[in-house]
Enzyme design. Structure first.
Site, PDB file in Angstrom:
ATOM      1  N   SER A 155      63.630  36.358  27.501  1.00 34.25           N
ATOM      2  CA  SER A 155      63.223  36.804  26.169  1.00 34.25           C
ATOM      3  C   SER A 155      63.752  38.187  25.836  1.00 34.25           C
ATOM      4  O   SER A 155      63.665  38.620  24.689  1.00 34.25           O
ATOM      5  CB  SER A 155      61.688  36.820  26.068  1.00 34.25           C
ATOM      6  OG  SER A 155      61.141  37.701  27.033  1.00 34.25           O
ATOM      7  N   HIS A 162      66.619  30.400  24.403  1.00 36.85           N
ATOM      8  CA  HIS A 162      65.270  30.973  24.451  1.00 36.85           C
ATOM      9  C   HIS A 162      64.269  30.118  23.693  1.00 36.85           C
ATOM     10  O   HIS A 162      64.287  30.054  22.457  1.00 36.85           O
ATOM     11  CB  HIS A 162      65.297  32.393  23.875  1.00 36.85           C
ATOM     12  CG  HIS A 162      63.971  33.077  23.899  1.00 36.85           C
ATOM     13  ND1 HIS A 162      63.541  33.922  22.902  1.00 36.85           N
ATOM     14  CD2 HIS A 162      62.944  33.005  24.796  1.00 36.85           C
ATOM     15  CE1 HIS A 162      62.330  34.353  23.194  1.00 36.85           C
ATOM     16  NE2 HIS A 162      61.940  33.812  24.326  1.00 36.85           N
ATOM     17  N   GLU A 180      66.194  29.957  20.234  1.00 36.20           N
ATOM     18  CA  GLU A 180      67.265  30.907  19.945  1.00 36.20           C
ATOM     19  C   GLU A 180      68.422  30.640  20.902  1.00 36.20           C
ATOM     20  O   GLU A 180      68.225  30.574  22.120  1.00 36.20           O
ATOM     21  CB  GLU A 180      66.777  32.348  20.142  1.00 36.20           C
ATOM     22  CG  GLU A 180      65.731  32.795  19.139  1.00 36.20           C
ATOM     23  CD  GLU A 180      65.226  34.212  19.410  1.00 36.20           C
ATOM     24  OE1 GLU A 180      65.040  34.962  18.439  1.00 36.20           O
ATOM     25  OE2 GLU A 180      65.015  34.561  20.593  1.00 36.20           O
ATOM     26  N   ASN A 202      61.875  38.653  18.897  1.00 37.65           N
ATOM     27  CA  ASN A 202      61.223  39.768  19.591  1.00 37.65           C
ATOM     28  C   ASN A 202      61.700  41.128  19.098  1.00 37.65           C
ATOM     29  O   ASN A 202      61.025  42.131  19.320  1.00 37.65           O
ATOM     30  CB  ASN A 202      61.428  39.647  21.102  1.00 37.65           C
ATOM     31  CG  ASN A 202      60.451  38.668  21.719  1.00 37.65           C
ATOM     32  OD1 ASN A 202      59.300  38.581  21.304  1.00 37.65           O
ATOM     33  ND2 ASN A 202      60.897  37.918  22.703  1.00 37.65           N
TER      34      ASN A 202
END
Length: 396
Positions: free
Chosen positions: A123, A144, A156, A194
């Protein structure tokens, strides 16, 4: 039978990814160095398909066939991973440590075919750094998933500078065949979700530290007025402060201490105290039996101020991600609505607020505080100057 898939790491993420692939017809080899983790994954898979059968979404025969497609391995040595030799893709979902992931990828290279995609579910770590440990760097890519992987639709895809276009496209096609929504992110800290989501936590923490409002009031405002499913403090408690703080710290360090991503000292203290949130019984809120939760101050004027302060920071981050080629305008909208369930795409939300209003609020915060965390994106400034939508895909 579709081409076999390998997953290393039988924790919540790895087990979830294995379940997704098996449900879509792949034989899956799931490995972990901890026999207990493998046992939990096996029983978790059995419970998951039993629920599907109970709800009528899966026949018992289909459930048994799905479980029969998963092979469980209780070691991660080259010899133990031999069943992964012919996998079309192997996804690592082990501990978030660069050295551990690099060592695993080197081991996998001795096992798999030259055509196998080596994917990381990291991540926050650099895909280029992971690929740098490998002899064949072009086949390493970030893939991800979001937790829980069987439920969350977003994946992702993160190509490193060394990843071949074919590897990235094949990884994306595989994830799409599993009915996942895929977006492409540059190999930058936090990727899309994130990175762009940091202000949801960071600005809420800053407002609490300033004494503008308490946790319950900020959570209430962002849910009631903002439309978010969870407030930032209850969400951090749910995620776990050890995890949430580690991601924030990783992005901050990887961004060369850009003040936009500065961690909170108070959250660090929670981690140091072992107050990790729900899983420890205490975080911003008390989860012990009989604990009374604090009531919010339901002031509509204060709520509007809270929501707009968080929103302009989120919009600015999304705009800047597009400006810096982290992702496309379309992909940042998809990522934030499907990866963290935001009620609207942030660029669309920024257009609703008015780009000029977003810019003015940021400039006022920067002037008042002198803090560069509030600096407006160049793309936002240019959009206001040109009278253009924030969703406009044209390069500013």
């Amino acid at each position: 039978m579709r081409a076999p898939i390998g997953v290393v790491g039988a924790g919540a993420m790895g087990a979830g990814i294995a379940q997704v692939a098996a449900m879509h017809g792949h034989h899956v080899v799931l490995a972990d160095a901890m026999p207990a983790a493998v046992a939990r994954a096996r029983s978790g898979h059995a419970r998951a398909v039993a629920r599907e059968v109970e709800k009528g979404r899966l026949t018992r025969e289909a459930a048994d066939a799905m479980l029969g497609r998963i092979t469980y391995v209780e070691q991660v040595t080259a010899e133990a991973l031999a069943p992964m030799a012919n996998c079309v893709m192997v996804i690592e979902a082990i501990v978030e440590r660069l050295d551990a992931k690099q060592a695993l990828l080197r081991t996998l290279e001795r096992v798999v075919t030259p055509a196998t995609i080596l994917a990381s579910n990291t991540s926050s770590l650099s895909i280029a750094a992971l690929a740098g440990a490998c002899e064949h760097k072009a086949r390493v890519v970030g893939v991800h998933f979001f937790n829980p992987a069987p439920v969350m639709p977003l994946v992702e895809i993160i190509p490193a500078i060394s990843t071949s276009p074919e590897t990235a496209e094949n990884a994306r096609a595989l994830a799409a065949s599993w009915k996942k929504v895929t977006v492409v992110a540059a190999d930058t800290p936090g990727f899309i979700v994130n990175r762009v989501a940091r202000p949801f936590y960071g600005e809420a923490l800053r407002m609490r530290e300033e004494g503008l409002a308490d946790c319950a009031t900020i959570d209430w405002a962002l849910k009631t007025v903002g439309g978010f499913r969870m407030g930032p403090f209850e969400l951090m408690d749910f995620i776990g402060h050890d995890i949430n703080f580690a991601v924030t710290r990783s992005v901050f360090d990887s961004m060369f201490h850009d003040p936009r991503y500065r961690p909170s000292l108070h959250q660090q203290r929670l981690v140091e105290a072992g107050w990790l949130g729900r899983k420890s019984g205490r975080g911003f809120y008390d989860y012990t039996e009989g604990a009374v939760q604090p009531a919010p101050t339901e002031d509509p004027v204060l709520a509007e101020a809270i929501v707009h302060r968080v929103l302009v920071m989120l919009v600015n981050e999304a705009v800047d991600a597009v400006h810096l080629n982290v992702c496309s305008s379309a992909d940042v909208e998809l990522a934030m609505t499907t990866g963290v369930n935001y009620p609207k795409g942030l660029l669309s939300w920024g257009d609703e607020l008015g780009p000029a209003n977003v810019l003015a609020r940021l400039q006022a915060l920067q002037f008042e505080t002198g803090d560069d965390r509030y600096r407006p994106s160049v793309r936002l400034r240019r959009a206001v100057q040109a009278g253009r939508s924030l969703r406009d895909p044209a390069r500013a």
